[in-house]
Design a protein around this motif. Structure first.
Motif, short mmCIF file in Angstrom:
data_model
loop_
_atom_site.label_atom_id
_atom_site.label_comp_id
_atom_site.label_asym_id
_atom_site.label_seq_id
_atom_site.Cartn_x
_atom_site.Cartn_y
_atom_site.Cartn_z
N SER A 90 10.56 6.53 -7.56
CA SER A 90 10.87 5.51 -6.55
C SER A 90 9.89 4.34 -6.59
O SER A 90 10.11 3.33 -5.93
N LEU A 91 8.81 4.46 -7.37
CA LEU A 91 7.77 3.45 -7.40
C LEU A 91 7.89 2.54 -8.62
O LEU A 91 8.39 2.93 -9.67
N VAL A 92 7.42 1.32 -8.46
CA VAL A 92 7.25 0.41 -9.59
C VAL A 92 5.92 0.75 -10.25
O VAL A 92 4.91 0.92 -9.57
N LEU A 119 5.36 0.15 -4.14
CA LEU A 119 6.75 0.08 -3.74
C LEU A 119 7.43 -1.13 -4.37
O LEU A 119 6.77 -2.07 -4.80
N PRO A 120 8.77 -1.12 -4.43
CA PRO A 120 9.50 -2.23 -5.07
C PRO A 120 9.14 -3.59 -4.50
O PRO A 120 8.68 -3.72 -3.37
N ALA A 121 9.38 -4.63 -5.29
CA ALA A 121 8.90 -5.98 -5.02
C ALA A 121 9.34 -6.53 -3.67
O ALA A 121 8.62 -7.29 -3.04
N ARG A 122 10.51 -6.15 -3.19
CA ARG A 122 11.00 -6.72 -1.91
C ARG A 122 10.12 -6.33 -0.74
O ARG A 122 10.20 -6.91 0.33
N ARG A 123 9.23 -5.31 -0.94
CA ARG A 123 8.36 -4.90 0.15
C ARG A 123 6.89 -5.19 -0.15
O ARG A 123 6.00 -4.73 0.56
N GLN A 124 6.62 -5.97 -1.17
CA GLN A 124 5.23 -6.29 -1.49
C GLN A 124 4.71 -7.38 -0.57
O GLN A 124 5.40 -8.35 -0.27
#
Length: 309
Positions: A156-158, A280-285
């Motif tokens: 689930s992680l980048v 976490l994915p970019a949309r939550r960075q």
């Protein structure tokens, strides 16, 4: 305060209580009274219709619903932080919490100083600095960034590679006692201090590419004198002559320079390991995470014995 923001506040309070394992500690972090933090937790449980935390006289523990809610709470609160930053002035100071999990030896010897320098440059960021070698449950730990040596077992992680670690077989000169070691087979009757989980008793070695010789891989079955999951203990064992060990160059370069340890097989290397950053994915960075990640990448690329990627 709007109802939507109030809900985010309740989720943030619950997440802090879960992370700290204490309502009073979370309340201090948030500048609340213990009674206020308790009321917010109770209010959230009432709104959701489930118990999130089991309370005993001396401890708190998450229920199954609490564990699920914690992961969602972090996604929502971090998403709000990222949204606020998106519309903030680019020149405004970054603020907020940043929790980082890093490997023990690398984190202690090389990365801690970089983390402190980052915090000094951005005093509005409160850094949580956790050193741990084993795997973590990212959502339950509540970290923003996981720096890990080796593969990251969480799809689930980048995952962003930061550097490749050179690893070599080292030993104290006294262990070899003048013995000529030319090939991996010459290690068969020499004691080994094995580092778990990377090698344990089976050590793959790759011959460095040279003119006239093909690249080759063999496996050495170590004569185990010590097995440890602590890299400092492995290095100490090698320095004391208890056994040879597979060590990253960034950890033993000074020992090699001083002659405390020697490179036993200069033409052979253990497979390199990647230093990875997981998040976490970019949309939550958040902007603070992006800046800190870049700072860590520059720090790791400058470490002797680490090849940048």
């Amino acid at each position: 305060m709007s109802k939507s923001l109030d809900r985010l506040t309740l989720l943030a309070t619950f997440a802090r209580i879960a992370e700290r394992g204490s309502i009073s500690a979370a309340a201090r972090d948030l500048g609340l009274s213990q009674a206020s933090a308790s009321r917010q937790l109770a209010d959230l449980e009432r709104r959701l219709g489930v118990q999130l935390i089991q309370r005993t006289t001396h401890s708190l523990s998450l229920t199954e619903a609490g564990r699920d809610c914690l992961a969602e709470a972090r996604i929502l609160t971090e998403g709000w932080d990222a949204l606020v930053e998106r519309y903030a002035d680019e020149d405004s100071a970054i603020q907020g919490r940043l929790k980082v999990v890093a490997p023990v030896a690398l984190g202690q010897l090389h990365l801690a100083e970089a983390a402190l320098q980052f915090q000094k440059a951005h005093p509005g960021v409160a850094i949580g600095w956790i050193l741990q070698d084993g795997a973590i449950r990212f959502a339950e730990t509540g970290c923003d960034l996981w720096v890990k040596i080796g593969s990251v077992p969480d799809d689930s992680l980048v995952v962003r590679p930061l550097g490749r670690v050179e690893r070599l077989i080292v030993a104290a000169p006294g262990l070899l006692n003048g013995r000529h070691v030319e090939t991996p087979a010459d290690l068969d009757d020499i004691p080994c201090a094995a580092l778990e989980p990377f090698e344990a008793g089976s050590i793959p070695l790759i011959r460095k590419k040279r003119a006239g010789k093909k690249r080759k891989q063999v496996t050495v079955a170590g004569q185990i004198a010590l097995t440890t999951n602590n890299i400092f203990a492995g290095r100490k064992a090698a320095r004391l002559g208890i056994g040879y060990a597979v060590m990253p160059r960034w950890l033993v370069q000074r020992d090699l320079d001083s002659g405390v340890l020697v490179d036993v097989l200069p033409d052979w290397r253990a497979p390199s390991l990647m230093i990875n950053a997981a998040f976490l994915p970019a949309r939550r960075q958040t902007r603070r995470l992006k800046l800190f990640l870049g700072h860590m990448a520059e720090t790791i690329a400058a470490i002797s014995g680490v090849e940048g990627v």
